[in-house]
Scaffold this active site. Structure first.
Site, PDB file in Angstrom:
ATOM      1  N   ALA A  61      47.759  29.854  26.263  1.00  0.00           N
ATOM      2  CA  ALA A  61      47.880  30.654  25.042  1.00  0.00           C
ATOM      3  C   ALA A  61      49.053  30.135  24.209  1.00  0.00           C
ATOM      4  O   ALA A  61      50.010  29.604  24.743  1.00  0.00           O
ATOM      5  CB  ALA A  61      48.122  32.113  25.412  1.00  0.00           C
ATOM      6  N   GLY A 102      45.507  29.625  29.921  1.00  0.00           N
ATOM      7  CA  GLY A 102      44.262  29.580  29.163  1.00  0.00           C
ATOM      8  C   GLY A 102      43.663  28.177  29.114  1.00  0.00           C
ATOM      9  O   GLY A 102      42.444  28.015  29.000  1.00  0.00           O
ATOM     10  N   GLU A 105      41.753  27.907  32.214  1.00  0.00           N
ATOM     11  CA  GLU A 105      40.583  28.799  32.114  1.00  0.00           C
ATOM     12  C   GLU A 105      39.500  28.174  31.236  1.00  0.00           C
ATOM     13  O   GLU A 105      38.315  28.262  31.540  1.00  0.00           O
ATOM     14  CB  GLU A 105      41.021  30.172  31.586  1.00  0.00           C
ATOM     15  CG  GLU A 105      41.865  30.913  32.621  1.00  0.00           C
ATOM     16  CD  GLU A 105      42.372  32.256  32.127  1.00  0.00           C
ATOM     17  OE1 GLU A 105      43.039  32.273  31.071  1.00  0.00           O
ATOM     18  OE2 GLU A 105      42.106  33.271  32.776  1.00  0.00           O
ATOM     19  N   GLU A 125      50.372  33.242  34.677  1.00  0.00           N
ATOM     20  CA  GLU A 125      50.442  34.561  34.026  1.00  0.00           C
ATOM     21  C   GLU A 125      51.257  35.576  34.810  1.00  0.00           C
ATOM     22  O   GLU A 125      51.919  36.444  34.240  1.00  0.00           O
ATOM     23  CB  GLU A 125      49.033  35.100  33.775  1.00  0.00           C
ATOM     24  CG  GLU A 125      48.273  34.423  32.647  1.00  0.00           C
ATOM     25  CD  GLU A 125      47.684  33.067  33.007  1.00  0.00           C
ATOM     26  OE1 GLU A 125      47.880  32.598  34.152  1.00  0.00           O
ATOM     27  OE2 GLU A 125      47.027  32.460  32.152  1.00  0.00           O
TER      28      GLU A 125
END
Ligand code: NAI
Length: 695
Positions: A61, A102, A105, A125
């Site tokens: 992110a 992210g 992911e 995270e």
């Protein structure tokens, strides 16, 4: 454009391009989704490669988007991942450098993953109090297995790509040095016709007796997580990857993510994350301010602090010379340094040859001429204005032009020290914390005349020696010690009123502090505070202090170093034992001044100590001594053992609500020694406006 689109033969290459780490911010996500759609509709394209520009795939992110509505604006990360996963053509993630959060992911939503060795793969995270929120907890265990997946997600620590080469995470880990995009395009051509397209979501986790493993993990993680809820939630999400259908697992992960984002613990961790980054920014010292080169350093004084400070330079590969007054003190200081390194080697934390290298970078001298060519000199002599100004006069005489002259003073007026030199622009405070080779905090004290390039150099140096640098203006005690003064005053008043050292320590340690005030003072040396108080009695005769700590010092109870302080100690043992004689002395003093001792609740102890920090912190902020509330929090988190899950005193006050804090302070102001509780004007104003210190 923040995702470039180029077609090589039959393969479209999409390059995420958002420096410095290709964070998946809104523009990048939009461009990536658009590029994927374009590849889908382009008849010439049979396969797609997604990679990252520069040295990394993606760090996840975009942190600049945190806490802003942009993070939830379409296309979200979920949409981007779904677009890749549902594309009618194979999508290959080509990974190098960093593939975290992210970014990982997204790659797990691709049909294939290829990588170069040396790439850091992780889901960090948990370190900001969250679970991965875009399928990471459901997809990662499907490719690396239940155990490894759980370890990576619960710890948040990255694993090198080559270590994962044998798992289903990677279809290929190339040899080092191969050109990644060319190799990925070749790979993509090879699988372009394979149907159905492989999807991680379709994989089954094969782990016999997974329930026993999950239960074992719950127990271990619970015991290690302390006050933080996220690690256990990570386990529950991973558990869902085995026990639930993929879509249900995803929904569960989403729900846990959103719930955790609302917790004070996650808010505190995110606050600390941003506070650390903000602290290195000074509004009138832009990032491109020139810095001075620091290739050689010197330290004056080989005592407790001087030795530790010298180790910091050596650890960063900077040769350093320590200057002392007497050979004996120098030998003792150098021997302590060697012993410190030996201990680190014994603990297995440092290789023998590295330790020798570092020791080799540290030399000693008694002659100022030997340090004249150093680029920076840090003074760590006795905390005495006379001694310090004498040293600075000498430094002014001998040091080469342009050398930075730094003082490690913890309380003295840096401007007075600077003014005895002919070059106050080169003078700065570098306030290390004890033990200086361990503690993360470095208060960087900006004098009235400190040059901007000197400040910029100090900030860069703090990074180089792996400290958290926080800038403070000049005042008695700077940010940290000025606040702790009020905290300690309250701790001592509490003794007069009915508390005993062990009760105060236990209450504040239960709140989360690493160490209560009395254990801390016994460790640091009670004589240090005594010495500073004597100066303050003379300089500010109006401030009322409890004489109890002075009486303790008059008995020679300086703490662990004398085997007795607020507590008794047994030889060779640092464990504090309640001292009957100290407790008697305390009760005797209450009697002497006619105070009837009362039972004091742990709640009152915590409020008196912590709100004393907050009230003084508010003054420090208002006076501009600290640039921002989060800087004060950083000082307390990294230098004073303030509980991380509460985010520092100023964020904690925001969490409690400033009007509640103010009401308590007003109540204390009507009580005994109420004069210590005049509310800070900034606190009154912000409470009135319904605001917090952090906005
Ligand atoms: P210390 O007493 O352990 O060491 C001071 C050393 O300086 C002694 O070895 C002494 O021989 C030497 N020295 C004194 N005058 C000198 C001179 N003119 N030339 C060369 N060497 C000289 O003291 P400590 O605890 O290391 O403190 C040093 C400074 O660091 C003080 O300003 C103190 O306030 C500050 N400080 C101390 C902390 C602590 O926890 N001890 C924490 C942060 C700062």
């Amino acid at each position: 454009m923040s995702a470039d689109y180029v077609v090589h033969g039959n393969v479209a290459v999409i390059t995420l391009n958002n420096p410095p780490v290709n964070g998946l911010g809104l523009e990048t996500r939009s461009a990536a989704v658009a590029a994927l759609r374009r590849a889908e509709s382009d008849d010439a394209v049979r396969a797609v490669v997604i990679t990252g520009a520069g040295k990394v795939f993606s760090g996840g992110a975009d942190i600049r988007e945190f806490n802003s509505p942009r993070a939830l604006t379409e296309p979200t990360l979920h949409t981007l991942i779904a677009t890749a996963e549902n594309l009618g053509k194979p999508v290959v993630a080509a990974i190098h450098g960093v593939c975290m959060g992210g970014g990982l992911e997204l790659s797990l939503g691709c049909h294939y993953r290829v990588a170069l060795p040396g790439a850091q793969i992780g889901l960090p995270e948990v370190k900001i109090g969250l679970v991965p929120g875009a399928g990471g907890t459901q997809r990662l265990p499907r490719v690396v297995g239940l155990e490894q997946g759980l370890n990576m997600i619960v710890s948040g620590n990255p694993v090198m790509s080559e270590k994962l080469a044998e798992t289903k995470l990677f279809d290929r880990v190339f040899d080092a040095g191969l050109e990644l995009v060319a190799a990925a395009v070749e790979f993509a051509n090879g699988i372009a016709d394979v149907r159905p397209l492989p999807k991680v979501r379709d994989l089954k986790i094969d782990y016999p007796n997974y329930e026993a493993f999950l239960q074992f993990s719950r127990n271990t993680v619970k015991a290690m997580a302390g006050p933080f809820p996220a690690p256990l939630e990570c386990v529950e999400c991973v558990a869902a990857s085995v026990t639930r259908k993929f879509e249900d697992g995803l929904a569960f992960e989403r729900e846990r993510f959103l719930a955790l984002a609302q917790t004070n613990e996650s808010k505190a961790l995110r606050h600390a994350f941003f506070a650390e980054r903000a602290a290195s920014k000074v509004p009138d010292v832009p990032a491109d301010t020139p810095t001075r080169t620091i290739a050689r350093a010197a330290v004056i004084g080989a005592g407790t602090m001087g030795g530790g400070i010298a180790m910091n330079f050596a650890n960063a590969g900077i040769p350093v010379t320590i200057l002392e007054m007497k050979q004996e003190a120098l030998d003792k200081g150098l021997a302590t340094i060697r012993k410190n390194y030996e201990n680190t080697v014994k603990k297995g934390k440092l290789a023998q040859d590295k330790a020798e290298q570092r020791v080799g970078l540290i030399t000693g001298t008694l002659a100022f001429e030997d340090i004249a060519q150093a680029d920076i000199v840090v003074e760590a002599v006795f905390e005495d204005m006379e001694v310090k100004t004498q040293v600075f006069r000498k430094l002014d005489e001998v040091m080469k032009p342009g050398a930075i002259l730094a003082s490690n003073t913890s309380t003295l007026d840096l401007d007075r020290i600077a003014d005895v030199t002919s070059r106050p622009q080169d003078v700065i405070g570098l306030h290390f914390f004890s033990p200086a080779n361990v503690m993360k905090l470095l208060e960087i004290v900006r004098g009235a005349k400190t040059g901007k390039d000197v400040l910029a150099t100090a900030l860069a140096l703090s990074k180089k020696i792996r400290k958290t640098g926080v800038v403070s203006g000049v005042c008695d005690g700077f940010i940290g010690n000025r606040m702790v003064e009020q905290y300690l005053r309250q701790a001592f008043f509490l003794l007069e009123e009915g508390a005993l050292p062990e009760q105060v320590d236990k209450a504040i340690e239960k709140f989360g502090f690493a160490m209560g005030p009395f254990r801390m003072s016994d460790l640091a040396g009670n004589d240090i505070g005594w010495y500073i108080r004597k100066r303050r009695y003379a300089e500010s005769p109006d401030i009322v202090y409890s004489p109890i700590p002075d009486r303790l010092c008059e008995q020679g109870r300086f703490g662990q170093k004398t085997g007795a302080g607020w507590y008794d100690y047994q030889a060779g043992d640092r464990k504090p034992h309640a001292s009957a004689s100290v407790n008697e002395m305390i009760a005797g003093y209450s009697k002497e001044i006619g105070v009837e001792r009362r039972t004091i609740s742990d709640e009152e102890i915590v409020q008196r100590l912590v709100f004393a920090l907050v009230n003084e912190g508010a003054r420090i902020l208002e006076e501009g001594i600290a640039l921002r509330a989060s800087d004060i929090d950083m000082v307390y988190l990294t230098g004073y053992g303030f509980p991380l899950h509460r985010g520092g005193p100023m964020l904690y006050a925001d969490t409690v609500g400033l009007s509640n804090v103010l009401a308590k302070i007003q109540q204390f102001a009507r009580g005994r020694h109420g004069e210590a509780w005049a509310p800070a004007p900034l606190l009154e104003r912000l409470a009135g406006e319904g605001k917090g210190f952090n906005g």
